[in-house]
Design a protein around this motif. Structure first.
Motif, PDB file in Angstrom:
ATOM      1  N   ALA A 219     -43.091  13.404  -2.601  1.00  0.00           N
ATOM      2  CA  ALA A 219     -42.658  12.941  -1.174  1.00  0.00           C
ATOM      3  C   ALA A 219     -42.903  11.533  -1.307  1.00  0.00           C
ATOM      4  O   ALA A 219     -43.921  11.003  -1.784  1.00  0.00           O
ATOM      5  N   LYS A 220     -42.392  10.885  -0.316  1.00  0.00           N
ATOM      6  CA  LYS A 220     -42.712   9.417  -0.003  1.00  0.00           C
ATOM      7  C   LYS A 220     -44.212   9.100   0.335  1.00  0.00           C
ATOM      8  O   LYS A 220     -44.714   9.969   1.104  1.00  0.00           O
ATOM      9  N   GLY A 221     -44.660   8.096  -0.147  1.00  0.00           N
ATOM     10  CA  GLY A 221     -46.002   7.572   0.084  1.00  0.00           C
ATOM     11  C   GLY A 221     -47.033   8.307  -1.239  1.00  0.00           C
ATOM     12  O   GLY A 221     -47.977   7.738  -0.996  1.00  0.00           O
ATOM     13  N   GLN A 222     -46.592   9.114  -1.607  1.00  0.00           N
ATOM     14  CA  GLN A 222     -47.294   9.863  -2.641  1.00  0.00           C
ATOM     15  C   GLN A 222     -47.746   9.098  -3.740  1.00  0.00           C
ATOM     16  O   GLN A 222     -46.774   8.285  -4.260  1.00  0.00           O
ATOM     17  N   TYR A 223     -48.929   8.936  -4.213  1.00  0.00           N
ATOM     18  CA  TYR A 223     -49.212   8.515  -5.400  1.00  0.00           C
ATOM     19  C   TYR A 223     -49.114   9.340  -6.912  1.00  0.00           C
ATOM     20  O   TYR A 223     -49.210  10.350  -6.931  1.00  0.00           O
ATOM     21  N   VAL A 224     -48.135   8.380  -7.589  1.00  0.00           N
ATOM     22  CA  VAL A 224     -48.031   9.299  -8.950  1.00  0.00           C
ATOM     23  C   VAL A 224     -48.245   8.703 -10.088  1.00  0.00           C
ATOM     24  O   VAL A 224     -48.479   7.169  -9.852  1.00  0.00           O
ATOM     25  N   VAL A 225     -48.046   8.923 -11.216  1.00  0.00           N
ATOM     26  CA  VAL A 225     -48.268   8.414 -12.599  1.00  0.00           C
ATOM     27  C   VAL A 225     -47.128   8.883 -13.279  1.00  0.00           C
ATOM     28  O   VAL A 225     -46.825  10.063 -13.565  1.00  0.00           O
ATOM     29  N   VAL A 226     -46.250   7.999 -13.831  1.00  0.00           N
ATOM     30  CA  VAL A 226     -44.847   8.337 -14.400  1.00  0.00           C
ATOM     31  C   VAL A 226     -44.935   7.991 -15.850  1.00  0.00           C
ATOM     32  O   VAL A 226     -45.338   6.639 -16.088  1.00  0.00           O
ATOM     33  N   LYS A 227     -44.771   8.782 -17.014  1.00  0.00           N
ATOM     34  CA  LYS A 227     -44.620   8.184 -18.138  1.00  0.00           C
ATOM     35  C   LYS A 227     -42.961   8.680 -18.829  1.00  0.00           C
ATOM     36  O   LYS A 227     -42.508   9.746 -18.247  1.00  0.00           O
ATOM     37  N   GLY A 228     -42.597   7.876 -19.626  1.00  0.00           N
ATOM     38  CA  GLY A 228     -41.396   8.072 -20.090  1.00  0.00           C
ATOM     39  C   GLY A 228     -41.040   7.165 -21.128  1.00  0.00           C
ATOM     40  O   GLY A 228     -41.890   6.167 -21.681  1.00  0.00           O
ATOM     41  N   SER A 229     -39.628   6.734 -21.347  1.00  0.00           N
ATOM     42  CA  SER A 229     -38.988   5.850 -22.121  1.00  0.00           C
ATOM     43  C   SER A 229     -38.025   5.108 -21.522  1.00  0.00           C
ATOM     44  O   SER A 229     -37.610   5.392 -20.177  1.00  0.00           O
ATOM     45  N   ILE A 230     -37.457   3.927 -22.101  1.00  0.00           N
ATOM     46  CA  ILE A 230     -36.698   2.971 -21.346  1.00  0.00           C
ATOM     47  C   ILE A 230     -35.407   3.043 -22.190  1.00  0.00           C
ATOM     48  O   ILE A 230     -35.475   2.935 -23.412  1.00  0.00           O
ATOM     49  N   GLU A 231     -34.285   3.091 -21.504  1.00  0.00           N
ATOM     50  CA  GLU A 231     -32.970   3.059 -22.285  1.00  0.00           C
ATOM     51  C   GLU A 231     -32.269   1.742 -21.751  1.00  0.00           C
ATOM     52  O   GLU A 231     -32.414   1.474 -20.592  1.00  0.00           O
ATOM     53  N   HIS A 232     -31.811   0.974 -22.717  1.00  0.00           N
ATOM     54  CA  HIS A 232     -31.143  -0.184 -22.381  1.00  0.00           C
ATOM     55  C   HIS A 232     -29.513   0.008 -22.595  1.00  0.00           C
ATOM     56  O   HIS A 232     -28.819   0.395 -23.771  1.00  0.00           O
ATOM     57  N   ASN A 233     -28.566  -0.248 -21.657  1.00  0.00           N
ATOM     58  CA  ASN A 233     -27.184   0.296 -21.760  1.00  0.00           C
ATOM     59  C   ASN A 233     -26.436  -0.873 -20.888  1.00  0.00           C
ATOM     60  O   ASN A 233     -26.792  -1.978 -20.455  1.00  0.00           O
ATOM     61  N   ALA A 234     -25.188  -0.955 -21.468  1.00  0.00           N
ATOM     62  CA  ALA A 234     -24.216  -2.091 -20.859  1.00  0.00           C
ATOM     63  C   ALA A 234     -23.034  -1.251 -20.363  1.00  0.00           C
ATOM     64  O   ALA A 234     -22.799  -0.175 -20.638  1.00  0.00           O
ATOM     65  N   VAL A 235     -22.760  -1.953 -19.232  1.00  0.00           N
ATOM     66  CA  VAL A 235     -21.421  -1.524 -18.580  1.00  0.00           C
ATOM     67  C   VAL A 235     -20.399  -2.650 -18.605  1.00  0.00           C
ATOM     68  O   VAL A 235     -20.646  -3.886 -18.321  1.00  0.00           O
ATOM     69  N   VAL A 236     -19.175  -2.686 -19.089  1.00  0.00           N
ATOM     70  CA  VAL A 236     -18.157  -3.493 -18.979  1.00  0.00           C
ATOM     71  C   VAL A 236     -17.595  -3.714 -17.734  1.00  0.00           C
ATOM     72  O   VAL A 236     -16.937  -2.614 -17.145  1.00  0.00           O
ATOM     73  N   GLN A 237     -17.776  -4.952 -17.371  1.00  0.00           N
ATOM     74  CA  GLN A 237     -16.934  -5.230 -16.011  1.00  0.00           C
ATOM     75  C   GLN A 237     -15.493  -5.350 -16.042  1.00  0.00           C
ATOM     76  O   GLN A 237     -14.976  -5.409 -17.209  1.00  0.00           O
ATOM     77  N   GLU A 238     -14.849  -5.458 -14.974  1.00  0.00           N
ATOM     78  CA  GLU A 238     -13.392  -5.552 -14.830  1.00  0.00           C
ATOM     79  C   GLU A 238     -13.026  -6.660 -15.729  1.00  0.00           C
ATOM     80  O   GLU A 238     -11.784  -6.610 -16.018  1.00  0.00           O
ATOM     81  N   ASP A 239     -13.762  -7.796 -15.571  1.00  0.00           N
ATOM     82  CA  ASP A 239     -13.202  -9.245 -16.365  1.00  0.00           C
ATOM     83  C   ASP A 239     -13.534  -9.133 -17.735  1.00  0.00           C
ATOM     84  O   ASP A 239     -13.338  -9.926 -18.443  1.00  0.00           O
ATOM     85  N   GLY A 240     -14.141  -7.749 -18.154  1.00  0.00           N
ATOM     86  CA  GLY A 240     -14.440  -7.691 -19.640  1.00  0.00           C
ATOM     87  C   GLY A 240     -15.873  -8.087 -19.944  1.00  0.00           C
ATOM     88  O   GLY A 240     -16.093  -8.016 -21.332  1.00  0.00           O
TER      89      GLY A 240
END
Length: 106
Positions: free
Chosen positions: A70-91
């Motif tokens: 819930a909002k306001g709750q203290y949490v500890v989050v573990k995981g991995s990071i993904e690096h991605n690209a999105v091609v814009q309309e202009d290329g």
């Protein structure tokens, strides 16, 4: 020569807004939370900044965790990071990072 690669993050802070949970009975759910993390330094005026980090969790684990968050709750989050690209309309490419949670504890 042996090399080691590690892609792991740990974030500890409070949930900044109501969690978003979508359930897909076939694939499992998707849970999105934003974690507010206070910076460990102050600016020239003595103010401590806050970073808001968007995190996603997928599958049955997301379905199991969602009812306990819930909002306001203290949490500890573990995981991995993904690096991605999105091609814009202009290329051109726009790069972004996804924080993908493997576990959320409270």
């Amino acid at each position: 020569v042996a090399t080691m690669s590690i892609n792991e993050f740990v974030i500890a802070g409070r949930i900044a807004q109501d969690p978003e949970h979508r359930n897909n009975p076939e694939k499992g759910g998707m849970l999105k939370i934003t974690v507010a993390v206070n910076r460990d330094y102050t600016d020239s005026e003595g103010n401590r900044g806050t970073d808001f980090i968007d995190v996603a969790m997928f599958g049955k684990r997301a379905d199991a965790k969602a009812p306990h968050l819930a909002k306001g709750q203290y949490v500890v989050v573990k995981g991995s990071i993904e690096h991605n690209a999105v091609v814009q309309e202009d290329g051109s490419k726009r790069w972004f990072y996804n924080f993908k949670a493997s576990d959320i504890d409270w």
